[in-house]
Scaffold this motif. Structure first.
Motif, PDB file in Angstrom:
ATOM      1  N   LEU A  21      -5.039   7.402   3.497  1.00 53.55           N
ATOM      2  CA  LEU A  21      -6.578   7.601   3.239  1.00 53.55           C
ATOM      3  C   LEU A  21      -7.144   6.701   4.504  1.00 53.55           C
ATOM      4  CD1 LEU A  21      -9.285   7.703   1.879  1.00 53.55           C
ATOM      5  CD2 LEU A  21      -8.674   5.853   0.156  1.00 53.55           C
ATOM      6  N   ALA A  47       0.701  -1.283  -0.028  1.00 47.55           N
ATOM      7  CA  ALA A  47       0.033  -0.001  -0.098  1.00 47.55           C
ATOM      8  C   ALA A  47       0.861   1.121   0.000  1.00 47.55           C
ATOM      9  CB  ALA A  47      -0.778   0.057   1.192  1.00 47.55           C
ATOM     10  N   GLU A  95      -8.012   5.384  -5.513  1.00 44.33           N
ATOM     11  CA  GLU A  95      -7.291   4.968  -4.263  1.00 44.33           C
ATOM     12  C   GLU A  95      -8.016   4.136  -3.314  1.00 44.33           C
ATOM     13  OE1 GLU A  95      -4.374   5.230  -4.072  1.00 44.33           O
ATOM     14  OE2 GLU A  95      -3.748   6.630  -5.793  1.00 44.33           O
ATOM     15  N   ALA A  96      -9.356   4.292  -3.026  1.00 49.10           N
ATOM     16  CA  ALA A  96     -10.237   3.662  -2.290  1.00 49.10           C
ATOM     17  C   ALA A  96      -9.914   2.224  -2.810  1.00 49.10           C
ATOM     18  CB  ALA A  96     -11.577   3.871  -2.285  1.00 49.10           C
ATOM     19  N   ARG A 134      -7.936   0.580  -4.581  1.00 56.56           N
ATOM     20  CA  ARG A 134      -6.453  -0.075  -4.172  1.00 56.56           C
ATOM     21  C   ARG A 134      -6.487  -0.214  -3.017  1.00 56.56           C
ATOM     22  NH1 ARG A 134      -3.123   4.244  -8.056  1.00 56.56           N
ATOM     23  NH2 ARG A 134      -3.548   3.251  -9.991  1.00 56.56           N
ATOM     24  N   LEU A 135      -6.852   0.528  -1.880  1.00 61.58           N
ATOM     25  CA  LEU A 135      -6.734   0.295  -0.464  1.00 61.58           C
ATOM     26  C   LEU A 135      -7.735  -1.069  -0.453  1.00 61.58           C
ATOM     27  CD1 LEU A 135      -5.928   1.123   2.127  1.00 61.58           C
ATOM     28  CD2 LEU A 135      -7.855   2.699   2.546  1.00 61.58           C
ATOM     29  N   ARG A 195      -0.065   7.336   0.261  1.00 61.44           N
ATOM     30  CA  ARG A 195      -1.394   7.653  -0.147  1.00 61.44           C
ATOM     31  C   ARG A 195      -2.434   7.141   0.421  1.00 61.44           C
ATOM     32  NH1 ARG A 195      -2.564   9.962  -6.022  1.00 61.44           N
ATOM     33  NH2 ARG A 195      -1.246  11.511  -5.366  1.00 61.44           N
ATOM     34  N   GLN A 196      -2.332   5.869   0.231  1.00 59.01           N
ATOM     35  CA  GLN A 196      -3.500   4.849   0.791  1.00 59.01           C
ATOM     36  C   GLN A 196      -3.206   4.482   2.013  1.00 59.01           C
ATOM     37  OE1 GLN A 196      -2.299   1.638  -1.887  1.00 59.01           O
ATOM     38  NE2 GLN A 196      -2.574   3.108  -3.674  1.00 59.01           N
ATOM     39  N   ARG A 197      -2.208   4.835   3.046  1.00 65.38           N
ATOM     40  CA  ARG A 197      -2.125   4.705   4.236  1.00 65.38           C
ATOM     41  C   ARG A 197      -2.846   5.973   4.557  1.00 65.38           C
ATOM     42  NH1 ARG A 197       2.651   2.022   6.587  1.00 65.38           N
ATOM     43  NH2 ARG A 197       3.495   0.335   5.233  1.00 65.38           N
TER      44      ARG A 197
END
Length: 567
Positions: free
Chosen positions: A37, A30, A80-81, A83-84, A33-35
């Motif tokens: 989020l 991850a 991004e959501a 991918r998260l 940016r995803q962290r």
């Protein structure tokens, strides 16, 4: 999957503990940016604001999109959501398969769902579980910390949410409690300006992994923490706003006697109403003075460790001795640090931090004057210790420094670059990380512009940490044909017996034609047993600098010896 709204204290702590475990595992690739989020979504849900989270708020508050953000035109939040979600699914199929609580984000929404494992649910008071399942959205206080600040630094989570460790007799790092800021203003309605300062300071201090940071609130005093323990130090601050002038008085109190151990005053102007800039500058300055390993807490703790000399505190004592050496770069301070590490190594297995310190001390040029290791032997030993430290705890700051330093010394420049840049991403506000990586970029890998930029960023946070960044900036200027006197380097050279610092000052003085200065530095180097160019060259070869940089300095040293004879 049923929603669990964790308003109960035990369940909320379980969610937060699971979050920092997931971050420590890496979340299987991850991105930062995803962290960020995930931190934001979990924080908003825990604070009772989950229903208000929309694509717009995520875009503007997490991804820094402008106020005219249009989710129809910009798909960043949706992408991004997604991918998260995939990263979380991979995590719970691999490293997180035995997790006590599962964090998920169902498709079509951004509110996270928290599902406890049966064993955890059985351990939580029935009333808390029942209240949680009813969907109560009450906000809660986690030792008084505003959790939204975690967006700015996901790496700090494990320091901010864990309960304070008991004050056992064994080795441990100093515990620093941060009390709520007192606020006084000459006009009503300005109380909001102080909002978040305590949390911001805790966030900055948490970048310094050598100590543990505990934020306090009005209900949790420094004397009423878990197990009745008390911190070693408590930071208290009082702010006063008079017109547009902010004046802050900061006290460092002894955690047991409440005596004032240190105090400082800070003044700044609230220009154009820029509250965020004022807060950022203020907490950066306080964090530098209090938290960095060359600051007041480290100095007091080192003196205490020297006085106690308890074997149970040996690891911490070695760490503090190393910090003290990196502050002075004197042989008389290197030797105790090295002996401390050697004694700890002889007694048995070492923890990750002590191994990392051993690796860095082994790579230090002073080592070749005070130990029996050859250069290849020392680098091999350092590489082995760094690898063992990383295998034990690859999130630790010192372990990361030891890892990228040993990679550079082994000649693996690409591995060094990757490891160093990852360290900067994880510790973006730590001036030690910024300055150290920046100096190594300049001196070791040839990334001159990037290195100098990192050093400048570090100096904006902490004006004067160690001479290392000064050496790098000086040599970069010499590389570009600039030979102006460097007051920082001159001061460092006057206070140390470091061969490298003195050699760089010698090279700069020779390039500038200051042969009176050249004569004085040559005399000092001679006193250290380096009276000729060959010995000085050997000392330079013991560094992990690039060949180009070493050749540049050697050429100026040659000038110092040849031209000096003509004068």
């Amino acid at each position: 999957m049923s929603r669990i709204v964790p308003n109960g204290q035990a369940l909320k702590l379980a969610v937060l503990e699971e979050l920092h475990r997931a971050f420590d595992s890496g979340l299987d690739g991850a991105s930062e940016r995803q962290r960020a989020l995930l931190s934001y979504l979990v924080t908003e849900e825990l604070e009772g604001r989950g229903e208000r989270v929309k694509a717009y708020s995520i875009a503007t508050e997490v991804f820094s999109r402008p106020n005219d953000f249009d989710p129809q035109q910009d798909s960043i939040v949706r992408v991004e959501a997604g991918r998260l979600r995939q990263a979380l699914e991979r995590y719970y199929l691999t490293e997180g398969k035995n997790a006590s609580i599962v964090i998920s984000i169902p498709k079509g929404q951004y509110r996270p769902v928290f599902t406890p494992a049966p064993a955890l649910e059985a351990a939580i008071p029935a009333a808390e579980v029942a209240a949680a399942k009813r969907g109560s959205g009450r906000a809660f206080l986690l030792i008084g910390l505003t959790l939204a600040v975690a967006i700015a630094g996901a790496a700090a989570w494990r320091f901010l949410v864990m309960a304070p460790p008991p004050l056992a007799a064994g080795a441990r790092s100093p515990i620093v409690a941060v009390a709520p800021f007192e606020w006084h203003a000459d006009k009503e309605g300005q109380e909001f300006i102080a909002g978040g300062l305590q949390a911001d300071l805790a966030d900055v201090l948490s970048d310094y992994q050598w100590m543990t940071v505990i934020p306090l609130n009005d209900e949790t005093s420094a004397g009423a923490m878990d197990g009745g323990a008390k911190p070693d130090f408590t930071v208290r601050a009082s702010l006063r706003l008079i017109s547009d002038q902010v004046k802050a008085t900061v006290l460092l109190l002894d955690g047991r006697t409440n005596a004032v151990r240190w105090t400082n005053r800070y003044e700044m102007r609230l220009s154009a109403g820029d509250v965020m800039a004022m807060q950022r500058d203020l907490v950066a300055k306080i964090g530098r003075d209090v938290g960095n390993p060359f600051g007041i807490v480290a100095d007091i703790a080192r003196v205490q460790a020297d006085a106690i000399q308890a074997s149970s505190d040996e690891a911490l004592s070695c760490q503090l001795r190393a910090f003290h050496y990196w502050k002075t770069f004197k042989s008389q301070d290197y030797a105790p640090a090295w002996r401390c590490f050697a004694a700890a190594e002889a007694r048995g297995p070492l923890d990750a931090e002590t191994l990392s310190i051993g690796a860095l001390l082994t790579l230090d040029p002073h080592n070749f004057r005070l130990s029996d290791f050859s250069l290849p032997e020392a680098r091999a030993r350092a590489s082995d210790m760094a690898a063992r430290a990383a295998s034990m705890n690859d999130t630790d700051f010192l372990a990361r420094v030891a890892q990228y330093a040993s990679s550079l010394c082994a000649g693996d420049v690409e591995a060094f670059r990757a490891q160093a840049r990852e360290t900067i991403e994880r510790f973006p506000n730590n001036p030690l990380a910024l300055a150290d990586v920046g100096a190594r970029f300049v001196l070791g890998s040839g990334d001159y512009a990037e290195g100098v930029a990192l050093i400048e960023k570090a100096r904006a946070i902490a004006a004067d940490l160690t001479p290392t960044d000064t050496i790098a900036v000086t040599i970069d200027a010499m590389r570009r044909g600039e030979y102006d006197d460097r007051p920082r380097l001159r001061r460092a050279a006057s206070r140390t017996d470091s061969t490298i610092i003195l050699t760089v000052e010698l090279a700069l003085a020779a390039a500038r034609g200051d042969y009176e200065r050249v004569s004085g530095i040559r005399a000092r180097l001679s006193d250290l047993g380096l009276a000729d160019q060959r010995r000085i060259g050997e000392a330079l070869d013991a560094t992990c600098w690039s060949q180009n940089i070493r050749d540049l300095v050697k050429s100026k040293v040659t000038l110092a010896f040849t031209e000096a004879r003509a004068h």
